[in-house]
Design a protein around this motif. Structure first.
Motif, PDB file in Angstrom:
ATOM      1  N   ALA A  46      41.209  -7.629  59.618  1.00 13.01           N
ATOM      2  CA  ALA A  46      42.084  -8.643  59.030  1.00 13.01           C
ATOM      3  C   ALA A  46      43.544  -8.190  59.091  1.00 13.01           C
ATOM      4  O   ALA A  46      43.857  -7.034  58.802  1.00 13.01           O
ATOM      5  N   GLN A  47      44.416  -9.107  59.479  1.00  9.77           N
ATOM      6  CA  GLN A  47      45.866  -8.873  59.501  1.00  9.77           C
ATOM      7  C   GLN A  47      46.518 -10.001  58.702  1.00  9.77           C
ATOM      8  O   GLN A  47      46.410 -11.168  59.063  1.00  9.77           O
ATOM      9  N   HIS A  59      32.261 -16.492  69.644  1.00 16.17           N
ATOM     10  CA  HIS A  59      33.303 -16.889  68.696  1.00 16.17           C
ATOM     11  C   HIS A  59      32.897 -18.165  67.973  1.00 16.17           C
ATOM     12  O   HIS A  59      33.067 -18.294  66.753  1.00 16.17           O
ATOM     13  N   MET A  60      32.341 -19.116  68.705  1.00 16.74           N
ATOM     14  CA  MET A  60      31.951 -20.371  68.068  1.00 16.74           C
ATOM     15  C   MET A  60      30.762 -20.184  67.127  1.00 16.74           C
ATOM     16  O   MET A  60      30.641 -20.879  66.116  1.00 16.74           O
ATOM     17  N   LYS A  81      33.924  -8.910  65.137  1.00 21.70           N
ATOM     18  CA  LYS A  81      33.166  -8.005  64.264  1.00 21.70           C
ATOM     19  C   LYS A  81      33.527  -8.120  62.786  1.00 21.70           C
ATOM     20  O   LYS A  81      32.959  -7.417  61.956  1.00 21.70           O
ATOM     21  N   PHE A  82      34.483  -8.986  62.444  1.00 20.38           N
ATOM     22  CA  PHE A  82      34.786  -9.114  61.023  1.00 20.38           C
ATOM     23  C   PHE A  82      33.627  -9.806  60.308  1.00 20.38           C
ATOM     24  O   PHE A  82      32.847 -10.550  60.901  1.00 20.38           O
ATOM     25  N   HIS A 116      34.061 -12.166  54.205  1.00 20.82           N
ATOM     26  CA  HIS A 116      35.405 -11.735  53.822  1.00 20.82           C
ATOM     27  C   HIS A 116      36.422 -12.840  54.091  1.00 20.82           C
ATOM     28  O   HIS A 116      37.317 -13.090  53.272  1.00 20.82           O
ATOM     29  N   LEU A 117      36.297 -13.505  55.230  1.00 14.21           N
ATOM     30  CA  LEU A 117      37.223 -14.595  55.524  1.00 14.21           C
ATOM     31  C   LEU A 117      36.991 -15.763  54.560  1.00 14.21           C
ATOM     32  O   LEU A 117      37.955 -16.391  54.113  1.00 14.21           O
ATOM     33  N   VAL A 118      35.738 -16.028  54.224  1.00 14.60           N
ATOM     34  CA  VAL A 118      35.440 -17.114  53.272  1.00 14.60           C
ATOM     35  C   VAL A 118      36.049 -16.799  51.909  1.00 14.60           C
ATOM     36  O   VAL A 118      36.603 -17.692  51.242  1.00 14.60           O
ATOM     37  N   THR A 119      35.989 -15.546  51.490  1.00 12.67           N
ATOM     38  CA  THR A 119      36.633 -15.146  50.230  1.00 12.67           C
ATOM     39  C   THR A 119      38.125 -15.439  50.276  1.00 12.67           C
ATOM     40  O   THR A 119      38.715 -15.932  49.299  1.00 12.67           O
TER      41      THR A 119
END
Length: 236
Positions: free
Chosen positions: A41-42, A87-88, A196-197, A201-204
């Motif tokens: 994450a950036q 990715h999709m 690989k993320f 975490h992105l949903v949070t």
């Protein structure tokens, strides 16, 4: 004071401490917490490049149309047989996570095709992606250029977002993989790099943007403890 009364006072005090702790959270706290757990994450804060593109249905959609929504945006080459399908699949996992969190009204997914080939063939590929990955059109849009627009339109847009799609010939584009997060006022807030993320975490992070940082904090220790204590107080 009875033992039950003392216990009740104690529980109320713990809830109050938990509430005080929750109100101390900010987006910086959420980002710092995610940085400890998510190496891909950036976090940034800059205006997202605008777009005005055409969907599979022929209707146009712009970034300005999405004002008030949190946007998850990615680029792909529809003729790609390696990274792009992966990715999709990741986007699909994110869409499921967003739905489970009750955020489907607040979060919109945008996928933009970078193909330089004919528009009709690209749109067929776009439709196939939606069907193959069972993406919900309720809050997901696959966008591309109109027939009269130049082939470089979407690759140049990807470049403006910091992702290069380089045509090497023979129906191959070499490119990076990035999932972008844009907040409801059109500011780029994050880039999640690669494949690989962890989707959760992105949903949070999306939950923190859409509902406020305390909403994301409530997923942790204090949120669970707070809920359990309130249940005990109600059942006493």
């Amino acid at each position: 004071m009875t033992v039950n009364s003392v216990f009740r006072v104690f529980l109320i005090a713990v809830v109050a401490i938990g509430n005080t702790n929750a109100t101390a959270h900010s987006m910086e706290d959420v980002e710092a917490s995610l940085n400890e757990k998510e190496r891909y994450a950036q976090f940034v804060e800059q205006p997202a490049p605008p777009f005005d593109l055409t969907g599979v249905d022929g209707n146009t959609l712009s970034l300005a149309d999405l004002n008030g929504k949190t946007v998850v945006l990615n680029f792909l080459y529809t003729r790609c047989t390696e990274a792009c399908p992966l990715h999709m699949n990741l986007i699909r996992q994110l869409q499921i996570g967003v739905a489970e969190e009750g955020l489907s009204e607040e979060v919109v997914f945008i996928t933009i095709a970078t193909d330089r080939e004919d528009v009709a063939g690209t749109r067929r590929n776009m439709r196939a992606y939606g069907e193959n990955f069972d993406l919900n059109p309720r809050n997901w849009h696959f966008l591309y250029r109109a027939r009269a627009e130049p082939p470089e339109l979407t690759p140049e847009l990807a470049k403006a977002y910091g992702v290069q799609f380089r045509d090497t010939g023979g129906g191959v584009q070499v490119h990076g993989v990035v999932t972008h997060v844009i907040d409801p006022v059109g500011q780029m807030r994050a880039r999640f790099h690669g494949l690989k993320f962890k989707p959760e975490h992105l949903v949070t992070y999306l939950k923190a943007i859409a509902k406020g940082p305390n909403a994301a904090a409530d997923d942790g220790f204090w949120g669970g403890l707070h809920g359990r204590i309130e249940e005990l107080l109600q059942n006493e």
